[in-house]
Design a protein around this motif. Structure first.
Motif, short mmCIF file in Angstrom:
data_model
loop_
_atom_site.label_atom_id
_atom_site.label_comp_id
_atom_site.label_asym_id
_atom_site.label_seq_id
_atom_site.Cartn_x
_atom_site.Cartn_y
_atom_site.Cartn_z
N TYR A 1 6.03 17.03 -66.92
CA TYR A 1 6.89 17.77 -67.86
C TYR A 1 7.33 16.88 -69.03
CZ TYR A 1 7.07 21.58 -64.51
OH TYR A 1 6.73 22.62 -63.68
N ARG A 2 7.42 15.58 -68.80
CA ARG A 2 7.75 14.67 -69.90
C ARG A 2 6.65 14.71 -70.97
NH1 ARG A 2 6.67 9.38 -71.40
NH2 ARG A 2 8.39 8.32 -72.48
N ARG A 3 5.38 14.75 -70.53
CA ARG A 3 4.28 14.83 -71.49
C ARG A 3 4.35 16.12 -72.30
NH1 ARG A 3 -0.58 17.24 -72.04
NH2 ARG A 3 -0.36 18.36 -70.08
N LEU A 4 4.64 17.23 -71.64
CA LEU A 4 4.72 18.51 -72.35
C LEU A 4 5.84 18.51 -73.38
CD1 LEU A 4 4.16 21.08 -69.44
CD2 LEU A 4 2.52 20.30 -71.14
N PRO B 1 14.71 15.29 -75.28
CA PRO B 1 14.18 16.22 -74.28
C PRO B 1 15.00 16.31 -73.00
CG PRO B 1 12.44 14.80 -75.14
CD PRO B 1 13.74 14.24 -75.60
N ARG B 2 16.17 15.66 -72.94
CA ARG B 2 17.06 15.77 -71.78
C ARG B 2 18.51 15.81 -72.26
NH1 ARG B 2 15.20 11.16 -67.56
NH2 ARG B 2 15.43 9.92 -69.46
N ASP B 3 19.38 16.35 -71.42
CA ASP B 3 20.82 16.33 -71.69
C ASP B 3 21.58 16.21 -70.39
OD1 ASP B 3 20.60 18.85 -70.55
OD2 ASP B 3 20.62 19.90 -72.48
N GLU B 4 22.91 16.20 -70.48
CA GLU B 4 23.73 16.02 -69.28
C GLU B 4 23.60 17.19 -68.33
OE1 GLU B 4 27.69 15.34 -70.53
OE2 GLU B 4 27.26 13.42 -71.52
N PRO C 1 19.45 16.77 -66.36
CA PRO C 1 19.10 15.34 -66.38
C PRO C 1 17.61 15.05 -66.18
CG PRO C 1 20.15 15.90 -64.30
CD PRO C 1 20.22 17.12 -65.15
N THR C 2 16.86 15.99 -65.63
CA THR C 2 15.43 15.76 -65.41
C THR C 2 14.61 16.54 -66.43
OG1 THR C 2 15.21 17.59 -63.84
CG2 THR C 2 15.85 15.43 -62.95
N TYR C 3 13.40 16.09 -66.67
CA TYR C 3 12.52 16.77 -67.61
C TYR C 3 12.13 18.16 -67.12
CZ TYR C 3 12.00 12.25 -69.96
OH TYR C 3 12.24 11.09 -70.64
N GLU C 4 11.97 18.29 -65.82
CA GLU C 4 11.58 19.59 -65.27
C GLU C 4 12.68 20.62 -65.46
OE1 GLU C 4 9.88 21.50 -61.07
OE2 GLU C 4 10.47 19.37 -61.19
N GLU C 5 13.94 20.22 -65.21
CA GLU C 5 15.05 21.15 -65.39
C GLU C 5 15.22 21.50 -66.87
OE1 GLU C 5 18.48 19.37 -63.72
OE2 GLU C 5 17.78 19.53 -61.64
N PHE C 6 15.09 20.52 -67.74
CA PHE C 6 15.24 20.79 -69.17
C PHE C 6 14.14 21.73 -69.65
CE2 PHE C 6 14.79 19.89 -73.68
CZ PHE C 6 16.11 19.87 -74.11
#
Length: 324
Positions: free
Chosen positions: A59-62, A75-78, A81-86
């Motif tokens: 998900y970080r690559r996407l 690509p993340r916030d509080e 916190p994970t790329y998948e959730e974001f």
């Protein structure tokens, strides 16, 4: 603009190209870029990760490629916190992040999953020998019908015994021989048949001279200069002559008499001291030209040199251009 679009549609410019009106300055004096206007957009390359084995990298690559952002922390916030959730739960500019990524991804990975599945199937099942028959079975039927209607070929023609093309194996002879190249009679016959009228006239003249030499007629030596442009089959003619002459002259003694031995053992330091009837072999064309010029100068005092002009056909225009 996402990172994939930036890498595909723009390029970095340097030097005088930065003064162009189309050059775009980057923030913080990071350089200049310019939109690609010639040709197609560039092909981007990136790493692939498995969604099951390494979901965070996947998900970080996407997000890095297809979500517009200015820093690595965007690509993340509080709350996510994970790329998948974001990717799955966050919103940007009034739209779902997942929808933005999918929209930009279609341009670069529209058939990505289908291609990966096809490669995986190819790796597991191996290539199909008759895969075309499943798409167009009527083509295979037509091919089989054409083969059935063809006239049967004469198989005895390939195994025809031609005495002239055979290699003699007389072990009892004390005469040294020159072995001819081992070529099939079929191949040699096709070589000879492919000669045109001019090439065949030279070939049969040399062949007749070799036969007269074997018959003991002592024919006069001949001198042929074979020339022509690139692709006119000079090498093919030489190959035919070499094969036929070797086949005919292989039964001759290697040294006919003592005079020939003396001639072969003589060491000549200068080509001008050698007979003009001798065959000279040089490694480069420049040495050949120098030898010819020396012979002409030594033979004729009033020789005049004329500089030749070489022309070559330009493949782009089709016109003849002068070669300096």
């Amino acid at each position: 603009m996402c990172l994939a679009e930036f890498a595909s549609d723009y390029r970095v410019v340097y030097g005088r190209q930065t003064e162009s009106p189309n050059a775009i300055p980057l923030l913080n004096d990071e350089g200049f870029i310019q939109k690609r206007t010639v040709g197609k957009p560039a092909i981007i390359r990136f790493t692939h990760f498995s969604e099951e084995k390494t979901p965070e990298k996947f998900y970080r690559r996407l997000l890095k490629l297809y979500l517009p952002h200015r820093s690595d922390a965007d690509p993340r916030d509080e709350a996510h916190p994970t790329y998948e959730e974001f990717y799955k739960c966050s919103d940007k500019w009034g739209m779902r992040v997942e929808e933005i990524v999918r929209h930009n991804k279609k341009r670069y990975e529209g058939q990505g999953k289908n291609m990966e599945a096809a490669f995986q199937q190819l790796h597991v099942c191996s290539p199909l020998v008759n895969a075309w028959n499943s798409f167009a079975p009527e083509v295979g039927v037509d091919r089989l019908e054409c083969l059935a209607e063809c006239e049967p070929r004469d198989q005895e023609q390939n195994s025809e015994d031609v005495p002239e093309f055979g290699t003699k194996k007389d072990k009892g002879s004390s005469m040294p021989r020159i072995d001819a190249p081992e070529l099939s009679p079929d191949f040699v016959r096709k070589m000879y048949q492919s000669l045109n009228e001019t090439q065949a006239s030279v070939f049969y003249t040399v062949r007749q001279w070799c036969l007269e030499l074997v018959w003991g007629h002592n024919p006069e030596p001949f001198y042929y200069f074979l020339s022509g442009g690139a692709g006119c089959d000079k090498s093919h003619v030489i190959k035919c002559i070499h094969h036929e002459a070797t086949r005919i002259l292989r039964e001759l003694p290697r040294f006919r008499d003592h005079a020939d031995r003396l001639l072969l053992t003589q060491a000549v330091a200068d080509s001008l001291h050698c007979s003009a009837l001798s065959l000279h072999i040089y490694a480069t064309n420049k040495e050949v030209d120098r030898h010819n010029a020396d012979i002409v100068t030594a033979s004729y005092k009033d020789a005049i040199g004329v500089a030749a002009r070489d022309f070559r056909k330009d493949p782009r225009t089709g016109c003849m251009t002068f070669v300096f």
